[in-house]
Design an enzyme around this catalytic site. Structure first.
Site, short mmCIF file in Angstrom:
data_model
loop_
_atom_site.label_atom_id
_atom_site.label_comp_id
_atom_site.label_asym_id
_atom_site.label_seq_id
_atom_site.Cartn_x
_atom_site.Cartn_y
_atom_site.Cartn_z
N SER A 1 0.82 -1.21 0.00
CA SER A 1 0.00 0.00 0.00
C SER A 1 0.86 1.27 0.00
O SER A 1 2.03 1.25 0.41
CB SER A 1 -0.92 0.01 1.22
OG SER A 1 -1.71 -1.15 1.22
N1 SAM Z 1 -0.34 -5.55 4.11
C1 SAM Z 1 0.35 -5.72 2.87
C2 SAM Z 1 1.70 -5.07 2.82
O1 SAM Z 1 2.05 -4.37 3.78
O2 SAM Z 1 2.41 -5.27 1.83
C3 SAM Z 1 -0.45 -5.27 1.68
C4 SAM Z 1 -1.48 -6.24 1.38
S1 SAM Z 1 -2.09 -6.34 -0.28
C5 SAM Z 1 -2.84 -4.76 -0.50
C6 SAM Z 1 -3.44 -7.45 0.07
C7 SAM Z 1 -3.00 -8.84 0.44
O3 SAM Z 1 -4.13 -9.55 0.91
C8 SAM Z 1 -2.45 -9.64 -0.73
O4 SAM Z 1 -1.18 -10.13 -0.41
C9 SAM Z 1 -3.47 -10.76 -0.89
O5 SAM Z 1 -2.90 -11.98 -1.35
C10 SAM Z 1 -4.01 -10.88 0.51
N2 SAM Z 1 -5.32 -11.53 0.62
C11 SAM Z 1 -6.41 -11.42 -0.16
N3 SAM Z 1 -7.41 -12.17 0.32
C12 SAM Z 1 -6.94 -12.77 1.45
C13 SAM Z 1 -7.49 -13.67 2.40
N4 SAM Z 1 -8.75 -14.12 2.33
N5 SAM Z 1 -6.72 -14.07 3.42
C14 SAM Z 1 -5.44 -13.65 3.54
N6 SAM Z 1 -4.86 -12.80 2.67
C15 SAM Z 1 -5.60 -12.37 1.64
#
Ligand code: SAM
Length: 218
Positions: free
Chosen positions: A66
């Protein structure tokens, strides 16, 4: 041109001053932590010089780290205390988990993509030395029941509706933030469990996140 770690240090302090303080982030602990965590380490090779750009960036597998402002805003909105136990859904690069770990007692972070989770674990634990983060590969829409309740919960992917399963894992007086809405944009929403056990919610701002994919997601 970035040559040495002091170039990144300078760029990081400029990011804190312009993108965060300049836009109204006030919590000194959040500003200090954003000034400490080396965002360049969480980016793929070849992208590191963009680390302090005012934007979200790709981290591979169709996922993103993000924008610094959004990380700071979500962290500030959680009102973290040093003794808090925190759940993060969406480990991604691990950058937000590092911020949470700087400001709380323990972070449990869940990621559905094993490759991202392992990469983040190796960086955070083996290279950067964090000892207060637990990792799980799985569907974070279901939370982490064995480790609940949590004082704070942060969802870092866009949910299609109020994340009730996660809110059920919130401790009394606990707080959560999550982007909730459509596939293309969402509303960053803050939740608080009140003493009478009802959940109060308010809108923080509009935002754009990748989709939260899972049983209680998309
Ligand atoms: N917090 C992260 C960082 O600091 O880099 C950014 C996260 S990115 C915007 C969203 C993340 O959520 C992705 O890595 C995606 O694979 C994960 N994601 C999506 N659905 C999910 C789920 N049901 N459970 C766990 N992770 C999930």
């Amino acid at each position: 041109m970035f040559r040495a770690s002091r170039d990144y240090e300078k760029a990081r302090q400029a990011m804190v001053a312009r993108q965060l303080r300049g836009r109204g982030i006030k919590d000194g602990r959040v500003l200090d932590a954003m000034g400490r965590v080396p965002r360049e380490r969480f980016l793929p090779e070849g992208r590191q010089t963009q680390a302090y750009d005012d934007s979200a960036l790709g981290i591979g597998l169709g996922q993103t780290i993000s924008q610094p402002y959004m990380v700071a805003l979500m962290t500030e909105a959680l009102h973290l205390r040093p003794d808090d136990r925190v759940l993060e859904v969406g480990t991604g690069s691990g950058y937000q988990a590092a911020m949470l770990a700087e400001l709380s007692a323990h972070v449990c972070t869940v990621e559905r993509l094993a490759e991202l989770s392992e990469r983040a674990r190796a960086l955070l634990c083996d290279e950067l030395g964090y000892t207060n983060i637990s990792f799980k590969v799985g569907d974070g829409t279901l939370g982490w029941p064995e480790k609940s309740p949590f004082d704070r919960i942060m969802v870092t992917a866009g949910a299609p509706h109020r994340p009730q399963i996660l809110l059920d894992q919130l401790a009394p007086r606990g707080e959560a933030v999550a982007p909730v809405g459509g596939q293309h944009w969402q509303t960053l929403t803050h939740y608080r469990r009140k003493p009478d056990d009802t959940i109060e919610e308010h809108k923080v701002c509009e935002c754009v996140f990748v989709r939260l994919i899972g049983e209680d997601g998309w």
